[in-house]
Design a protein around this motif. Sequence first.
Motif, PDB file in Angstrom:
ATOM      1  N   ILE A  44     -19.315  23.268  38.298  1.00 56.15           N
ATOM      2  CA  ILE A  44     -19.169  21.812  38.425  1.00 56.15           C
ATOM      3  C   ILE A  44     -20.511  21.122  38.182  1.00 56.15           C
ATOM      4  O   ILE A  44     -20.591  20.100  37.501  1.00 56.15           O
ATOM      5  N   PHE A  45     -21.577  21.710  38.727  1.00 55.37           N
ATOM      6  CA  PHE A  45     -22.896  21.113  38.530  1.00 55.37           C
ATOM      7  C   PHE A  45     -23.299  21.163  37.059  1.00 55.37           C
ATOM      8  O   PHE A  45     -23.870  20.212  36.523  1.00 55.37           O
ATOM      9  N   GLN A  46     -23.008  22.281  36.393  1.00 54.83           N
ATOM     10  CA  GLN A  46     -23.324  22.394  34.973  1.00 54.83           C
ATOM     11  C   GLN A  46     -22.572  21.351  34.163  1.00 54.83           C
ATOM     12  O   GLN A  46     -23.127  20.735  33.244  1.00 54.83           O
ATOM     13  N   GLU A  47     -21.308  21.123  34.489  1.00 54.51           N
ATOM     14  CA  GLU A  47     -20.512  20.109  33.794  1.00 54.51           C
ATOM     15  C   GLU A  47     -21.112  18.719  34.023  1.00 54.51           C
ATOM     16  O   GLU A  47     -21.200  17.899  33.103  1.00 54.51           O
ATOM     17  N   TRP A  48     -21.507  18.459  35.281  1.00 52.50           N
ATOM     18  CA  TRP A  48     -22.111  17.160  35.594  1.00 52.50           C
ATOM     19  C   TRP A  48     -23.418  16.988  34.830  1.00 52.50           C
ATOM     20  O   TRP A  48     -23.707  15.912  34.296  1.00 52.50           O
ATOM     21  N   LEU A  49     -24.212  18.060  34.767  1.00 49.63           N
ATOM     22  CA  LEU A  49     -25.513  17.988  34.107  1.00 49.63           C
ATOM     23  C   LEU A  49     -25.367  17.663  32.630  1.00 49.63           C
ATOM     24  O   LEU A  49     -26.121  16.854  32.074  1.00 49.63           O
ATOM     25  N   LYS A  50     -24.385  18.267  31.974  1.00 53.16           N
ATOM     26  CA  LYS A  50     -24.156  17.983  30.562  1.00 53.16           C
ATOM     27  C   LYS A  50     -23.753  16.527  30.357  1.00 53.16           C
ATOM     28  O   LYS A  50     -24.174  15.871  29.387  1.00 53.16           O
ATOM     29  N   SER A  51     -22.938  16.005  31.266  1.00 50.83           N
ATOM     30  CA  SER A  51     -22.532  14.607  31.167  1.00 50.83           C
ATOM     31  C   SER A  51     -23.708  13.677  31.434  1.00 50.83           C
ATOM     32  O   SER A  51     -23.911  12.682  30.721  1.00 50.83           O
ATOM     33  N   ALA A  52     -24.514  14.012  32.484  1.00 53.13           N
ATOM     34  CA  ALA A  52     -25.653  13.166  32.847  1.00 53.13           C
ATOM     35  C   ALA A  52     -26.702  13.149  31.745  1.00 53.13           C
ATOM     36  O   ALA A  52     -27.431  12.164  31.577  1.00 53.13           O
ATOM     37  N   ARG A  53     -26.773  14.230  30.997  1.00 49.85           N
ATOM     38  CA  ARG A  53     -27.763  14.330  29.903  1.00 49.85           C
ATOM     39  C   ARG A  53     -27.594  13.180  28.905  1.00 49.85           C
ATOM     40  O   ARG A  53     -28.567  12.737  28.279  1.00 49.85           O
ATOM     41  N   ASN A  54     -26.390  12.672  28.751  1.00 49.02           N
ATOM     42  CA  ASN A  54     -26.139  11.580  27.815  1.00 49.02           C
ATOM     43  C   ASN A  54     -26.612  10.231  28.348  1.00 49.02           C
ATOM     44  O   ASN A  54     -26.698   9.261  27.587  1.00 49.02           O
ATOM     45  N   ASP A  55     -26.886  10.168  29.660  1.00 47.52           N
ATOM     46  CA  ASP A  55     -27.252   8.886  30.276  1.00 47.52           C
ATOM     47  C   ASP A  55     -28.750   8.736  30.522  1.00 47.52           C
ATOM     48  O   ASP A  55     -29.198   7.654  30.905  1.00 47.52           O
ATOM     49  N   VAL A  56     -29.504   9.814  30.355  1.00 44.67           N
ATOM     50  CA  VAL A  56     -30.937   9.762  30.664  1.00 44.67           C
ATOM     51  C   VAL A  56     -31.751  10.243  29.469  1.00 44.67           C
ATOM     52  O   VAL A  56     -31.272  11.013  28.632  1.00 44.67           O
ATOM     53  N   PHE A  57     -32.988   9.773  29.413  1.00 41.80           N
ATOM     54  CA  PHE A  57     -33.919  10.174  28.362  1.00 41.80           C
ATOM     55  C   PHE A  57     -34.783  11.312  28.893  1.00 41.80           C
ATOM     56  O   PHE A  57     -35.366  11.217  29.978  1.00 41.80           O
ATOM     57  N   ILE A  58     -34.859  12.419  28.147  1.00 39.87           N
ATOM     58  CA  ILE A  58     -35.679  13.564  28.552  1.00 39.87           C
ATOM     59  C   ILE A  58     -36.634  13.910  27.423  1.00 39.87           C
ATOM     60  O   ILE A  58     -36.226  14.063  26.263  1.00 39.87           O
ATOM     61  N   ASP A  59     -37.913  14.020  27.773  1.00 34.62           N
ATOM     62  CA  ASP A  59     -38.931  14.384  26.792  1.00 34.62           C
ATOM     63  C   ASP A  59     -39.784  15.499  27.380  1.00 34.62           C
ATOM     64  O   ASP A  59     -40.298  15.370  28.493  1.00 34.62           O
ATOM     65  N   ILE A  60     -39.929  16.599  26.630  1.00 36.04           N
ATOM     66  CA  ILE A  60     -40.686  17.758  27.090  1.00 36.04           C
ATOM     67  C   ILE A  60     -41.950  17.902  26.253  1.00 36.04           C
ATOM     68  O   ILE A  60     -41.907  17.771  25.016  1.00 36.04           O
ATOM     69  N   ASP A  61     -43.076  18.183  26.888  1.00 33.04           N
ATOM     70  CA  ASP A  61     -44.336  18.397  26.182  1.00 33.04           C
ATOM     71  C   ASP A  61     -44.184  19.553  25.194  1.00 33.04           C
ATOM     72  O   ASP A  61     -43.558  20.569  25.514  1.00 33.04           O
ATOM     73  N   PRO A  62     -44.728  19.420  23.966  1.00 30.49           N
ATOM     74  CA  PRO A  62     -44.605  20.487  22.958  1.00 30.49           C
ATOM     75  C   PRO A  62     -45.033  21.858  23.465  1.00 30.49           C
ATOM     76  O   PRO A  62     -44.495  22.878  23.021  1.00 30.49           O
ATOM     77  N   GLU A  63     -45.992  21.886  24.391  1.00 30.19           N
ATOM     78  CA  GLU A  63     -46.461  23.169  24.928  1.00 30.19           C
ATOM     79  C   GLU A  63     -45.331  23.931  25.609  1.00 30.19           C
ATOM     80  O   GLU A  63     -45.369  25.165  25.701  1.00 30.19           O
ATOM     81  N   TYR A  64     -44.308  23.198  26.114  1.00 32.31           N
ATOM     82  CA  TYR A  64     -43.223  23.841  26.861  1.00 32.31           C
ATOM     83  C   TYR A  64     -41.905  23.865  26.078  1.00 32.31           C
ATOM     84  O   TYR A  64     -40.863  24.204  26.641  1.00 32.31           O
ATOM     85  N   LEU A  65     -41.953  23.548  24.780  1.00 28.90           N
ATOM     86  CA  LEU A  65     -40.724  23.563  24.001  1.00 28.90           C
ATOM     87  C   LEU A  65     -40.133  24.961  23.895  1.00 28.90           C
ATOM     88  O   LEU A  65     -38.917  25.121  23.752  1.00 28.90           O
ATOM     89  N   GLU A  66     -40.990  25.979  23.966  1.00 23.11           N
ATOM     90  CA  GLU A  66     -40.501  27.358  23.904  1.00 23.11           C
ATOM     91  C   GLU A  66     -39.606  27.700  25.099  1.00 23.11           C
ATOM     92  O   GLU A  66     -38.844  28.661  25.055  1.00 23.11           O
TER      93      GLU A  66
END
Length: 452
Positions: A423-445
Amino acid sequence: MKYMRLIKCLFFGLLMGALPFSSFAQSDAVVVDKIVARVDNHIILLSEVENSYQQMLMNGQVRGSESDSKCQILEQLVINKVMLAKAEIDSVEVDAGQIDGQMEQRMRYMVMQYGSEEKLEEVLGTTVTELEEELREEVREQTLVQTMQGQIINGVRITPKQVEEYYNTIPRDSIPFLAGEAIVGQIIIEPTVSDVENEKARQKLDAIKERIEKGEKFEDLAKLYSEDYGSARQGGDLGWHGRGELVPEFEEVALTIEPGEIADPIKSEFGFHLIQLLERRGNRFHSRHILVRPQPNNDDIKRAEAEMDSVRNLLVADSITFEQAAKDFSDDQATRGNGGLFSDQTTGSAWVATDQLDPVIFFTIDTMSIDSYSTPARYRLEDGSQAVRMIYYKDYKKPHSANLKDDYQKLHSATLNNRKGEIFQEWLKSARNDVFIDIDPEYLECDLLKDL
């Protein structure tokens, strides 16, 4: 399983949020703090990742390589920030009193760790007031995340069919092998303290109050004489409380006396209190106390032993069930509501792994036969006072591979956690569409966005 790891991330991430932020060195280089991730308006600093990794090292929690561990930590922090951002989008609110309570607990813990507010201020180089201001936003965010978490996974229910289906998905060579388990209970009888001993305790506090009125400091005498050892180190300071948070006898006094006033000693279930009100705001009050616990004398303990002998005789004669005896006679609040039986802290089952039992209880039942009662023995409670205890050894299961018949409660708990993860995984996928996430290139791996 991935879903199980997400649930673990959720709770571990909340724990990490309570840690102070600081930078750690890698090798001999100095770490320059920087932003490594953004979730809407919320940032995650390199120092948070490094600090959490060092904490994992100290706690022996690191599994795998350093880079994998830091990726896991960053994932946990990002998940927390996603929940925080989504809580703000959905206008989730938390009660100010709840935040105050969390703040109070944390500050009390920090002061206890350092020994006094003065020592805390000296070590951290800031005042307690400034520290509270810095921590308040952090506590508010953590409380929001916990509230959001509850909205996502609380109320999840599963059926016996789902438990069976989950069990059948486990590869046969991966079914866990469980340690031996036992059903064990106890009855504890605390001696009734005689009037003589009660009066001694009251007179001791009367004498302490007189010394304070003659000029000695309340906090100094609390450190010397209070038997509430948690607050004694703070000069008896209990912090802020509201109605329903302390025993009624204490609250009645604290809400009626004036700030600065010291009431006459009063008795509660914990002993005798000498109470001073420091400040009051509406129905919340800041107080301190000196606690003296009247101790039973030898005759009081002998009477408790005689009472326990009588209870044991009733049990042996099958004149009463153990559950009823625990309800009627036991003073142990932790087990009384469970029919006197201990329970597994994870599943709530009465079957407890023998390696999780208190060593004294383990060695006691090792000399007993199943469905038998130990002879009453004197027993020291956590607060140091004397009591009398009897152990009931009800049943035992040998070490075995988990199965639906013998281990349904454990498998139910595992199935429930797995479902919450889904259920949490399903919620997380849905929430991903509502928020902006940016990861530093050093951690893209770390490939965090793929999991999110």
